[in-house]
Design an enzyme around this catalytic site. Structure first.
Site, PDB file in Angstrom:
ATOM      1  N   TRP A 275       0.955  -1.127   0.128  1.00 55.48           N
ATOM      2  CA  TRP A 275       0.020   0.271   0.098  1.00 55.48           C
ATOM      3  C   TRP A 275       0.803   1.356   0.118  1.00 55.48           C
ATOM      4  O   TRP A 275       1.948   1.176   0.812  1.00 55.48           O
ATOM      5  CB  TRP A 275      -0.756   0.102   1.257  1.00 55.48           C
ATOM      6  CG  TRP A 275      -2.228  -0.410   1.158  1.00 55.48           C
ATOM      7  CD1 TRP A 275      -3.550   0.263   0.650  1.00 55.48           C
ATOM      8  CD2 TRP A 275      -2.610  -1.878   0.906  1.00 55.48           C
ATOM      9  NE1 TRP A 275      -4.556  -0.604   0.648  1.00 55.48           N
ATOM     10  CE2 TRP A 275      -4.196  -1.872   0.628  1.00 55.48           C
ATOM     11  CE3 TRP A 275      -2.098  -3.097   1.064  1.00 55.48           C
ATOM     12  CZ2 TRP A 275      -4.849  -3.056   0.655  1.00 55.48           C
ATOM     13  CZ3 TRP A 275      -2.729  -4.443   0.725  1.00 55.48           C
ATOM     14  CH2 TRP A 275      -4.326  -4.082   0.476  1.00 55.48           C
TER      15      TRP A 275
ATOM     16  N   TRP B  69       0.783   4.808   1.062  1.00 53.99           N
ATOM     17  CA  TRP B  69       1.318   5.492   2.174  1.00 53.99           C
ATOM     18  C   TRP B  69       1.778   4.758   3.461  1.00 53.99           C
ATOM     19  O   TRP B  69       2.454   5.065   4.224  1.00 53.99           O
ATOM     20  CB  TRP B  69       0.207   6.681   2.483  1.00 53.99           C
ATOM     21  CG  TRP B  69      -1.028   6.417   3.445  1.00 53.99           C
ATOM     22  CD1 TRP B  69      -2.076   5.374   2.996  1.00 53.99           C
ATOM     23  CD2 TRP B  69      -1.701   7.151   4.027  1.00 53.99           C
ATOM     24  NE1 TRP B  69      -3.028   5.333   3.768  1.00 53.99           N
ATOM     25  CE2 TRP B  69      -2.867   6.732   4.399  1.00 53.99           C
ATOM     26  CE3 TRP B  69      -1.478   8.448   4.630  1.00 53.99           C
ATOM     27  CZ2 TRP B  69      -3.785   7.102   5.330  1.00 53.99           C
ATOM     28  CZ3 TRP B  69      -2.540   9.264   5.385  1.00 53.99           C
ATOM     29  CH2 TRP B  69      -3.301   8.582   5.634  1.00 53.99           C
TER      30      TRP B  69
ATOM     31  N   TYR C  60      -7.318 -11.343  -0.801  1.00 60.83           N
ATOM     32  CA  TYR C  60      -8.034  -9.867  -0.801  1.00 60.83           C
ATOM     33  C   TYR C  60      -8.715  -9.566  -1.769  1.00 60.83           C
ATOM     34  O   TYR C  60      -8.664  -9.992  -3.044  1.00 60.83           O
ATOM     35  CB  TYR C  60      -6.473  -9.003  -0.986  1.00 60.83           C
ATOM     36  CG  TYR C  60      -7.019  -7.596  -0.877  1.00 60.83           C
ATOM     37  CD1 TYR C  60      -7.118  -6.703   0.135  1.00 60.83           C
ATOM     38  CD2 TYR C  60      -7.158  -6.913  -1.997  1.00 60.83           C
ATOM     39  CE1 TYR C  60      -7.456  -5.544   0.448  1.00 60.83           C
ATOM     40  CE2 TYR C  60      -7.616  -5.434  -2.081  1.00 60.83           C
ATOM     41  CZ  TYR C  60      -7.918  -5.106  -0.686  1.00 60.83           C
ATOM     42  OH  TYR C  60      -8.095  -3.558  -0.817  1.00 60.83           O
TER      43      TYR C  60
ATOM     44  N   GLY D 224      -7.432   7.544   1.846  1.00 60.04           N
ATOM     45  CA  GLY D 224      -6.980   6.635   2.983  1.00 60.04           C
ATOM     46  C   GLY D 224      -7.786   6.432   4.171  1.00 60.04           C
ATOM     47  O   GLY D 224      -7.208   5.791   5.172  1.00 60.04           O
TER      48      GLY D 224
ATOM     49  N   ASP E 206     -11.222   5.372   4.377  1.00 62.00           N
ATOM     50  CA  ASP E 206     -12.077   4.794   3.772  1.00 62.00           C
ATOM     51  C   ASP E 206     -13.617   5.011   3.758  1.00 62.00           C
ATOM     52  O   ASP E 206     -14.252   5.341   3.071  1.00 62.00           O
ATOM     53  CB  ASP E 206     -12.046   3.193   3.848  1.00 62.00           C
ATOM     54  CG  ASP E 206     -10.528   2.722   3.608  1.00 62.00           C
ATOM     55  OD1 ASP E 206      -9.659   3.710   3.439  1.00 62.00           O
ATOM     56  OD2 ASP E 206     -10.326   1.525   3.346  1.00 62.00           O
TER      57      ASP E 206
ATOM     58  N   ARG F 273     -15.528  -2.621  10.636  1.00 66.84           N
ATOM     59  CA  ARG F 273     -15.317  -2.446   9.074  1.00 66.84           C
ATOM     60  C   ARG F 273     -16.263  -1.607   8.846  1.00 66.84           C
ATOM     61  O   ARG F 273     -17.349  -1.523   9.014  1.00 66.84           O
ATOM     62  CB  ARG F 273     -15.086  -4.004   8.403  1.00 66.84           C
ATOM     63  CG  ARG F 273     -13.818  -4.778   8.888  1.00 66.84           C
ATOM     64  CD  ARG F 273     -12.489  -4.085   8.609  1.00 66.84           C
ATOM     65  NE  ARG F 273     -12.540  -3.993   7.220  1.00 66.84           N
ATOM     66  CZ  ARG F 273     -11.344  -3.481   6.393  1.00 66.84           C
ATOM     67  NH1 ARG F 273     -10.467  -3.264   7.167  1.00 66.84           N
ATOM     68  NH2 ARG F 273     -11.347  -3.356   5.135  1.00 66.84           N
TER      69      ARG F 273
ATOM     70  N   TYR G  75     -13.425   2.093  12.232  1.00 68.78           N
ATOM     71  CA  TYR G  75     -12.693   2.631  11.172  1.00 68.78           C
ATOM     72  C   TYR G  75     -12.089   3.963  11.065  1.00 68.78           C
ATOM     73  O   TYR G  75     -11.834   4.418  11.887  1.00 68.78           O
ATOM     74  CB  TYR G  75     -13.303   1.739   9.919  1.00 68.78           C
ATOM     75  CG  TYR G  75     -12.031   1.391   8.913  1.00 68.78           C
ATOM     76  CD1 TYR G  75     -10.886   0.498   9.385  1.00 68.78           C
ATOM     77  CD2 TYR G  75     -12.245   1.619   7.645  1.00 68.78           C
ATOM     78  CE1 TYR G  75     -10.186   0.138   8.456  1.00 68.78           C
ATOM     79  CE2 TYR G  75     -11.259   0.848   6.732  1.00 68.78           C
ATOM     80  CZ  TYR G  75     -10.209   0.301   7.070  1.00 68.78           C
ATOM     81  OH  TYR G  75      -9.288  -0.130   6.536  1.00 68.78           O
ATOM     82  N   TRP G  76     -12.730   4.595  10.076  1.00 69.38           N
ATOM     83  CA  TRP G  76     -12.512   6.184  10.115  1.00 69.38           C
ATOM     84  C   TRP G  76     -13.708   6.918  10.794  1.00 69.38           C
ATOM     85  O   TRP G  76     -13.576   8.076  10.140  1.00 69.38           O
ATOM     86  CB  TRP G  76     -11.973   6.556   8.532  1.00 69.38           C
ATOM     87  CG  TRP G  76     -10.755   5.821   8.167  1.00 69.38           C
ATOM     88  CD1 TRP G  76     -10.572   4.719   7.594  1.00 69.38           C
ATOM     89  CD2 TRP G  76      -9.289   6.321   8.618  1.00 69.38           C
ATOM     90  NE1 TRP G  76      -9.366   4.334   7.582  1.00 69.38           N
ATOM     91  CE2 TRP G  76      -8.616   5.448   8.083  1.00 69.38           C
ATOM     92  CE3 TRP G  76      -8.820   7.476   9.103  1.00 69.38           C
ATOM     93  CZ2 TRP G  76      -6.944   5.631   8.203  1.00 69.38           C
ATOM     94  CZ3 TRP G  76      -7.706   7.724   9.107  1.00 69.38           C
ATOM     95  CH2 TRP G  76      -6.726   6.747   9.004  1.00 69.38           C
TER      96      TRP G  76
ATOM     97  N   GLU H 266      -3.908  -1.762  14.371  1.00 71.86           N
ATOM     98  CA  GLU H 266      -4.165  -1.173  12.983  1.00 71.86           C
ATOM     99  C   GLU H 266      -4.592   0.320  13.531  1.00 71.86           C
ATOM    100  O   GLU H 266      -4.235   1.531  13.186  1.00 71.86           O
ATOM    101  CB  GLU H 266      -5.010  -1.705  12.260  1.00 71.86           C
ATOM    102  CG  GLU H 266      -5.298  -0.981  10.929  1.00 71.86           C
ATOM    103  CD  GLU H 266      -6.662  -1.634   9.962  1.00 71.86           C
ATOM    104  OE1 GLU H 266      -7.179  -2.831  10.381  1.00 71.86           O
ATOM    105  OE2 GLU H 266      -6.522  -1.268   8.772  1.00 71.86           O
TER     106      GLU H 266
HETATM  107  C1  GLC Z   1      -7.204   0.967   5.025  1.00 68.70           C
HETATM  108  C2  GLC Z   1      -6.842   2.232   5.285  1.00 68.70           C
HETATM  109  C3  GLC Z   1      -5.883   2.831   4.552  1.00 68.70           C
HETATM  110  C4  GLC Z   1      -4.772   2.117   4.503  1.00 68.70           C
HETATM  111  C5  GLC Z   1      -5.004   0.467   4.221  1.00 68.70           C
HETATM  112  C6  GLC Z   1      -3.572  -0.555   4.436  1.00 68.70           C
HETATM  113  O1  GLC Z   1      -7.847   0.666   3.647  1.00 68.70           O
HETATM  114  O2  GLC Z   1      -7.884   3.008   5.218  1.00 68.70           O
HETATM  115  O3  GLC Z   1      -5.643   4.046   4.901  1.00 68.70           O
HETATM  116  O4  GLC Z   1      -3.704   2.473   3.670  1.00 68.70           O
HETATM  117  O5  GLC Z   1      -5.897   0.159   5.006  1.00 68.70           O
HETATM  118  O6  GLC Z   1      -3.223  -0.247   5.695  1.00 68.70           O
END
Ligand code: GLC
Length: 413
Positions: A35, A37, A83, A159, A161, A194, A341-342, A384
Site C-alpha cells: 500500500w 502511504w 484480498y 486513505g 475509507d 469494518r 474504522y475512520w 491498526e
Molecule cells: C485501509 C486504510 C488505508 C490503508 C490500508 C492499508 O484501507 O483505510 O488508509 O492504507 O488500509 O493499511
C-alpha cells in the site's frame, strides 16, 4: 531490559516479518500487498535500523508508477486470493498490476526525512527518485484540483475509507449492476470494525466505473459522480511540494513548477475552511458543499505549514473529548462510532503527521500528542487503530505503520 527497548525490538520485528522482499505489507492476511502511504511509513521505520531497506521500499513503490505520473494506492506484486478487490477487478494500466487510484502523497516528504539520516550515501538514491516524485505532483496538479484543493475520486484514495466526510456523496451513488462479490476483509477482522455493505457496494461500483473507463482521468472527470476536495490530500500534497522544492534547491534540480504549485495549493487549502464549523473540512466538488466534519485530517494543517488559532482551539476541544486522541471523527458528533474504522477510532499514523506538524510549528500540543500516542501503543500494542474512548486495539494487529510510528516518532523522546 527497559520497556522502551523491548517495544523497539518488537516494532522492528513487525517490519521484518511484514517484509516481502523489497516491499512491506501492512499486515498479514487483511492487507497482503504493498500500500502506498503505508510503505512510506515502513520506509521511515526501516530508516531507524536498515537505511538501505528504507530506500528500497520507496524505490519499489515508484516502480509501480504509471506513465501519467500516478503512483497507485496498491501494488499487487504477487497474487493473493485472500484480498478483494484484486488486480482483475481494478484493471490497472501501469508497469506492475495495481489499483487505479492513488493515496495521500507523503512518500516524497518521508524521502526527505530519510535523506536527513543518510545525507552522503542517500543523495544518489534521492536524485533518482526526484523526477518520479515531481511527476506524481504534476499528475495531482493536472487532474485533481478543484479551486486549488486536491480531490479524491474514490473514498479509498484519501486513505480514510469510510469517513463520514463522504456520506452525502456516497448517498448520491446508486450502485446498480455492481453484481455479486465476496468481501475478504470481514473474514479477517470483526465486521463491526469494518465498513458496511452499503459502503462496499459503492466502493466496488466506483472501481468498476474506473476500470470500464480505462482509468482515463479526463473521462473520469466527466463521468465519476464522486469528487471530493479533501484535507488529507490537499495538506499532504502541499507539504510534499514544499519538501521537493527544498530538496531540488539543495541538489540543483529542476524546481521551476513548484513555487506556483505551492501558491495554488495554499489558496486551495483555504477553500477547505468551513467558517460555520470553524475548521478545515472536506468539500464536495460536485455540489460545492461542505461535509461538516471535524476529522483527524482537519488537523493536518500544521503538517502543511499552516497554523490557525481556531485549529488550535479545535484540537484542544477534541483532545479533551477523547481519552485517547486524536479520534478520526468528532466524539461529540452523532456520526461518531468508536470502533468503526475512520468514523471514530484513533490512528497512530495520523497522530504522527499531526504531531510532526505541531512540533515543527512550535505548537504546544505537539509534545502532548506524542506522549499520548506513545502511551497508547505501549499499553495496547501495535494495532491498526484504537478505540479513542478506552484505547481498545482494533482491526488488524502487528501492523507495519503503527510499528513504524513507534520507531520513528512516538517511541523517541
Ligand atoms: C485501509 C486504510 C488505508 C490503508 C490500508 C492499508 O484501507 O483505510 O488508509 O492504507 O488500509 O493499511
Amino acid at each position: 531490559m527497559t520497556q522502551q527497548t523491548s517495544m523497539e525490538r518488537e516494532a522492528r520485528n513487525i517490519l521484518v516479518q511484514n517484509d516481502r522482499g523489497g516491499y512491506t505489507i501492512p499486515t498479514e492476511g487483511l492487507y497482503p500487498y504493498q500500500w502506498n502511504w503505508d510503505s512510506a511509513f515502513a520506509a521511515l521505520g526501516f530508516a531507524e535500523f536498515d537505511i538501505d531497506r528504507a530506500w528500497q521500499e520507496l524505490e519499489t513503490l515508484f516502480s509501480g508508477q504509471w506513465s501519467n505520473g500516478m503512483v497507485p494506492h496498491i501494488l499487487f506484486h504477487k497474487p493473493d486470493p485472500g484480498y478483494y478487490p484484486g488486480p482483475d477487478v481494478w484493471g490497472g494500466t501501469g508497469p506492475v498490476p495495481s489499483s487505479g487510484i492513488s493515496q495521500p502523497p507523503i512518500a516524497p516528504s518521508f524521502a526527505r526525512m530519510i535523506w536527513a539520516k543518510d545525507r552522503a550515501a542517500g543523495e544518489a538514491r534521492l536524485r533518482a527518485l526526484y523526477p518520479k516524485m515531481l511527476a506524481w505532483v504534476r499528475w495531482f496538479m493536472d487532474w485533481r484540483l478543484d479551486r486549488g484543493a486536491v480531490c479524491i475520486t474514490h473514498p479509498w484514495e484519501a486513505g480514510r475509507d469510510n469517513a463520514p466526510d463522504w456520506d452525502s456523496a456516497m448517498a448520491m451513488i446508486d450502485p446498480q449492476g455492481v453484481g455479486d462479490y465476496t468481501r475478504r476483509d470481514t473474514g479477517h477482522v470483526n465486521p463491526e470494525m469494518r465498513p458496511t455493505k452499503y459502503d462496499y457496494d459503492r466502493y466496488i461500483w466506483l472501481v468498476q466505473l474506473g476500470n470500464r473507463l480505462g482509468w482515463n482521468e479526463a473521462r473520469l472527470l466527466e463521468e465519476n459522480p464522486f469528487r471530493i476536495a479533501d484535507p488529507t490530500m490537499t495538506f499532504t500534497l502541499l507539504r510534499t511540494a514544499r519538501d521537493l522544492l527544498a530538496i531540488g534547491t539543495e541538489l540543483g534540480l529542476d524546481t521551476s513548477s513548484l513555487p506556483d504549485d505551492i501558491a495554488t495549493l495554499e489558496a486551495g487549502a483555504e477553500t477547505l475552511w468551513n467558517p460555520d464549523l470553524r475548521c478545515y473540512d472536506s468539500r464536495n466538488a460536485k455540489t460545492d458543499t461542505f461535509a461538516g466534519c471535524v476529522s483527524n485530517a482537519s488537523f493536518l494543517c500544521w503538517y502543511a505549514g499552516i497554523a490557525r488559532p481556531e485549529m488550535s482551539a479545535q484540537l484542544d476541544r477534541i483532545m479533551d473529548a477523547a481519552a485517547y486522541p486524536v479520534p478520526s471523527h468528532d466524539p461529540t458528533s452523532p456520526k461518531f462510532d468508536a470502533k468503526r474504522y475512520w468514523r471514530g477510532p484513533t490512528w497512530a499514523v495520523m497522530n504522527m503527521l499531526i504531531g510532526v506538524g505541531l512540533e515543527e510549528m512550535n505548537q504546544s500540543q505537539g509534545h502532548a500528542l506524542r506522549d499520548a500516542t506513545a502511551q497508547l501503543i505501549s499499553t495496547f500494542g501495535f494495532a491498526e487503530y484504537f478505540d479513542p474512548t478506552n484505547g481498545d486495539p482494533a482491526g488488524g494487529n502487528s501492523f507495519t505503520w503503527t510499528a513504524a510510528v513507534w520507531l520513528a516518532w512516538a517511541g523517541r523522546h
